[in-house]
Design a protein around this motif. Structure first.
Motif, PDB file in Angstrom:
ATOM      1  N   LEU A   1     -20.791 -10.849  65.384  1.00  0.00           N
ATOM      2  CA  LEU A   1     -20.665  -9.660  65.098  1.00  0.00           C
ATOM      3  C   LEU A   1     -19.257  -8.953  65.196  1.00  0.00           C
ATOM      4  O   LEU A   1     -19.165  -8.256  64.249  1.00  0.00           O
ATOM      5  CB  LEU A   1     -21.365  -8.806  66.225  1.00  0.00           C
ATOM      6  CG  LEU A   1     -22.811  -8.906  66.464  1.00  0.00           C
ATOM      7  CD1 LEU A   1     -23.407  -8.389  67.866  1.00  0.00           C
ATOM      8  CD2 LEU A   1     -23.407  -8.008  65.277  1.00  0.00           C
ATOM      9  N   ALA A   2     -18.310  -9.645  65.863  1.00  0.00           N
ATOM     10  CA  ALA A   2     -17.052  -9.016  65.656  1.00  0.00           C
ATOM     11  C   ALA A   2     -16.537  -9.309  64.147  1.00  0.00           C
ATOM     12  O   ALA A   2     -15.752  -8.660  63.599  1.00  0.00           O
ATOM     13  CB  ALA A   2     -16.018  -9.817  66.776  1.00  0.00           C
ATOM     14  N   VAL A   3     -16.849 -10.682  63.701  1.00  0.00           N
ATOM     15  CA  VAL A   3     -16.387 -11.006  62.235  1.00  0.00           C
ATOM     16  C   VAL A   3     -17.060 -10.236  61.246  1.00  0.00           C
ATOM     17  O   VAL A   3     -16.512  -9.471  60.322  1.00  0.00           O
ATOM     18  CB  VAL A   3     -16.661 -12.530  62.105  1.00  0.00           C
ATOM     19  CG1 VAL A   3     -16.492 -12.755  60.595  1.00  0.00           C
ATOM     20  CG2 VAL A   3     -15.942 -13.274  62.830  1.00  0.00           C
ATOM     21  N   VAL A   4     -18.320  -9.513  61.395  1.00  0.00           N
ATOM     22  CA  VAL A   4     -19.013  -8.811  60.735  1.00  0.00           C
ATOM     23  C   VAL A   4     -18.210  -7.457  60.663  1.00  0.00           C
ATOM     24  O   VAL A   4     -18.072  -6.644  59.418  1.00  0.00           O
ATOM     25  CB  VAL A   4     -20.556  -8.458  61.039  1.00  0.00           C
ATOM     26  CG1 VAL A   4     -20.943  -7.601  60.091  1.00  0.00           C
ATOM     27  CG2 VAL A   4     -21.210  -9.759  60.847  1.00  0.00           C
ATOM     28  N   LEU A   5     -18.031  -6.876  61.705  1.00  0.00           N
ATOM     29  CA  LEU A   5     -17.338  -5.489  62.026  1.00  0.00           C
ATOM     30  C   LEU A   5     -15.885  -5.779  61.275  1.00  0.00           C
ATOM     31  O   LEU A   5     -15.434  -4.622  60.662  1.00  0.00           O
ATOM     32  CB  LEU A   5     -17.142  -5.325  63.541  1.00  0.00           C
ATOM     33  CG  LEU A   5     -18.230  -4.981  64.197  1.00  0.00           C
ATOM     34  CD1 LEU A   5     -18.066  -4.782  65.652  1.00  0.00           C
ATOM     35  CD2 LEU A   5     -19.018  -3.650  63.776  1.00  0.00           C
ATOM     36  N   LEU A   6     -15.118  -6.901  61.405  1.00  0.00           N
ATOM     37  CA  LEU A   6     -13.697  -6.912  60.727  1.00  0.00           C
ATOM     38  C   LEU A   6     -14.006  -6.923  58.912  1.00  0.00           C
ATOM     39  O   LEU A   6     -13.266  -6.298  58.411  1.00  0.00           O
ATOM     40  CB  LEU A   6     -13.392  -8.214  61.155  1.00  0.00           C
ATOM     41  CG  LEU A   6     -11.921  -8.888  60.331  1.00  0.00           C
ATOM     42  CD1 LEU A   6     -10.778  -7.647  60.560  1.00  0.00           C
ATOM     43  CD2 LEU A   6     -11.508 -10.033  60.897  1.00  0.00           C
ATOM     44  N   VAL A   7     -15.216  -7.796  58.516  1.00  0.00           N
ATOM     45  CA  VAL A   7     -15.479  -7.680  57.106  1.00  0.00           C
ATOM     46  C   VAL A   7     -15.668  -6.331  56.754  1.00  0.00           C
ATOM     47  O   VAL A   7     -15.252  -5.973  55.564  1.00  0.00           O
ATOM     48  CB  VAL A   7     -16.324  -8.603  56.816  1.00  0.00           C
ATOM     49  CG1 VAL A   7     -16.966  -8.554  55.439  1.00  0.00           C
ATOM     50  CG2 VAL A   7     -16.151 -10.342  57.138  1.00  0.00           C
ATOM     51  N   ALA A   8     -16.099  -5.430  57.543  1.00  0.00           N
ATOM     52  CA  ALA A   8     -16.803  -4.248  57.112  1.00  0.00           C
ATOM     53  C   ALA A   8     -15.472  -3.648  57.026  1.00  0.00           C
ATOM     54  O   ALA A   8     -15.391  -2.568  55.979  1.00  0.00           O
ATOM     55  CB  ALA A   8     -17.790  -3.599  58.054  1.00  0.00           C
TER      56      ALA A   8
ATOM     57  N   ALA B   1     -13.796  -4.473  53.781  1.00  0.00           N
ATOM     58  CA  ALA B   1     -14.446  -4.094  52.561  1.00  0.00           C
ATOM     59  C   ALA B   1     -14.271  -2.482  52.254  1.00  0.00           C
ATOM     60  O   ALA B   1     -14.289  -2.094  50.964  1.00  0.00           O
ATOM     61  CB  ALA B   1     -16.007  -4.374  52.702  1.00  0.00           C
ATOM     62  N   GLN B   2     -14.060  -1.737  53.316  1.00  0.00           N
ATOM     63  CA  GLN B   2     -13.835  -0.301  53.126  1.00  0.00           C
ATOM     64  C   GLN B   2     -12.625  -0.107  53.120  1.00  0.00           C
ATOM     65  O   GLN B   2     -12.176   0.996  52.908  1.00  0.00           O
ATOM     66  CB  GLN B   2     -14.516   0.417  54.402  1.00  0.00           C
ATOM     67  CG  GLN B   2     -16.014   0.148  54.531  1.00  0.00           C
ATOM     68  CD  GLN B   2     -16.656   0.407  56.055  1.00  0.00           C
ATOM     69  OE1 GLN B   2     -15.871   1.051  56.728  1.00  0.00           O
ATOM     70  NE2 GLN B   2     -18.012   0.861  55.853  1.00  0.00           N
ATOM     71  N   ARG B   3     -11.639  -0.873  53.310  1.00  0.00           N
ATOM     72  CA  ARG B   3     -10.060  -0.619  53.183  1.00  0.00           C
ATOM     73  C   ARG B   3      -9.694   0.387  54.073  1.00  0.00           C
ATOM     74  O   ARG B   3      -8.653   1.052  53.828  1.00  0.00           O
ATOM     75  CB  ARG B   3      -9.789  -0.146  51.550  1.00  0.00           C
ATOM     76  CG  ARG B   3     -10.101  -1.338  50.652  1.00  0.00           C
ATOM     77  CD  ARG B   3      -9.581  -0.603  49.349  1.00  0.00           C
ATOM     78  NE  ARG B   3      -9.957  -1.539  48.166  1.00  0.00           N
ATOM     79  CZ  ARG B   3      -9.469  -1.484  46.971  1.00  0.00           C
ATOM     80  NH1 ARG B   3      -9.133  -0.451  46.365  1.00  0.00           N
ATOM     81  NH2 ARG B   3      -9.910  -2.293  46.056  1.00  0.00           N
ATOM     82  N   SER B   4     -10.242   0.052  55.426  1.00  0.00           N
ATOM     83  CA  SER B   4      -9.717   0.827  56.539  1.00  0.00           C
ATOM     84  C   SER B   4      -8.991   0.017  57.368  1.00  0.00           C
ATOM     85  O   SER B   4      -9.232  -1.321  57.359  1.00  0.00           O
ATOM     86  CB  SER B   4     -10.938   1.527  57.224  1.00  0.00           C
ATOM     87  OG  SER B   4     -11.813   0.689  57.763  1.00  0.00           O
TER      88      SER B   4
END
Length: 223
Positions: free
Chosen positions: A61-68, A71-74
């Motif tokens: 889940l932490a990796v998914v949040l990081l990828v998001a 991807a959003q360039r935030s």
């Protein structure tokens, strides 16, 4: 932004510290990103009692949040910080085979942070003062003003107290608790005493900062 531009934007100590604190806390999204993996680990352990599965779900889940974030360039700063903490907790728990050790690094971090901040206050170099130094371009010039030192000491106390509370509550559970009850209690305490306590501390700091207007003094350039 350059130090000079920062100083123009923040002409008082209070404004400078408020701006730096806003950057450090990460907003509502940062709060959620910090809590989700811990909630997932705790619930997974309660329902499955499988340490490996619980760790995989939490880290994934932490990796998914990081990828998001990427991807959003935030800015991924807050997710990365959370992921590092989760990874260290996962390492501890996987090494000992005890799920409650997932929470040990957080307890140790808060204990160490408490000691460091207390020492900074006692030696009259409160850590919050360096937030002002990051704005003025001189990391130590603020220390020449006793009023600023006193203000920064009060603000550092407000950051220290939540850390002490976390250790005082969580350490006895880790030391003397066992089984599902200890994991559930530590997970609940970590969530409730994480960002909620930090936000309360921020509110108290903003209240204190709202009461004064201490001018920022630029470091004197050499002749």
């Amino acid at each position: 932004m350059s130090a000079e531009a920062e100083e123009v934007a923040h002409d008082t100590v209070e404004a400078a510290v408020r701006a730096q604190l806003a950057k450090a806390f990460g907003g509502v999204r940062g709060i959620i990103e910090a809590a989700v993996p811990t909630i997932a680990f705790t619930l997974s352990w309660i329902f499955t009692e499988d340490l490996k599965i619980s760790l995989i779900i939490s880290v994934s889940l932490a990796v998914v949040l990081l990828v998001a974030r990427i991807a959003q360039r935030s800015t991924p700063q807050f997710v990365i910080n959370s992921l590092i903490g989760i990874a260290i907790g996962a390492f501890f728990a996987s090494r000992t085979g005890d799920a409650k050790d997932y929470f040990l690094p957080g307890i140790l971090w808060n204990a160490g942070y408490s000691v460091a901040m207390l020492l900074s206050i006692v030696t009259r170099w409160p850590v919050v003062g360096f937030l002002i130094g990051s704005v003025t371009g001189d990391p130590t010039a603020w220390h020449k003003d006793p009023g600023i030192v006193r203000l920064c000491a009060k603000l550092t106390w407000m950051l220290l107290i939540p850390c002490v509370i976390r250790v005082a509550v969580q350490l006895p559970v880790w030391l003397f608790g066992g089984g599902d009850e200890a994991v559930a209690a530590l997970g609940f305490a970590k969530i409730v005493m994480g960002w909620p306590l930090q936000v309360a501390a921020l509110g108290a700091m903003l209240w204190l900062l709202g009461r004064g207007r201490t001018p920022i003094k630029s470091p004197v350039a050499p002749a």
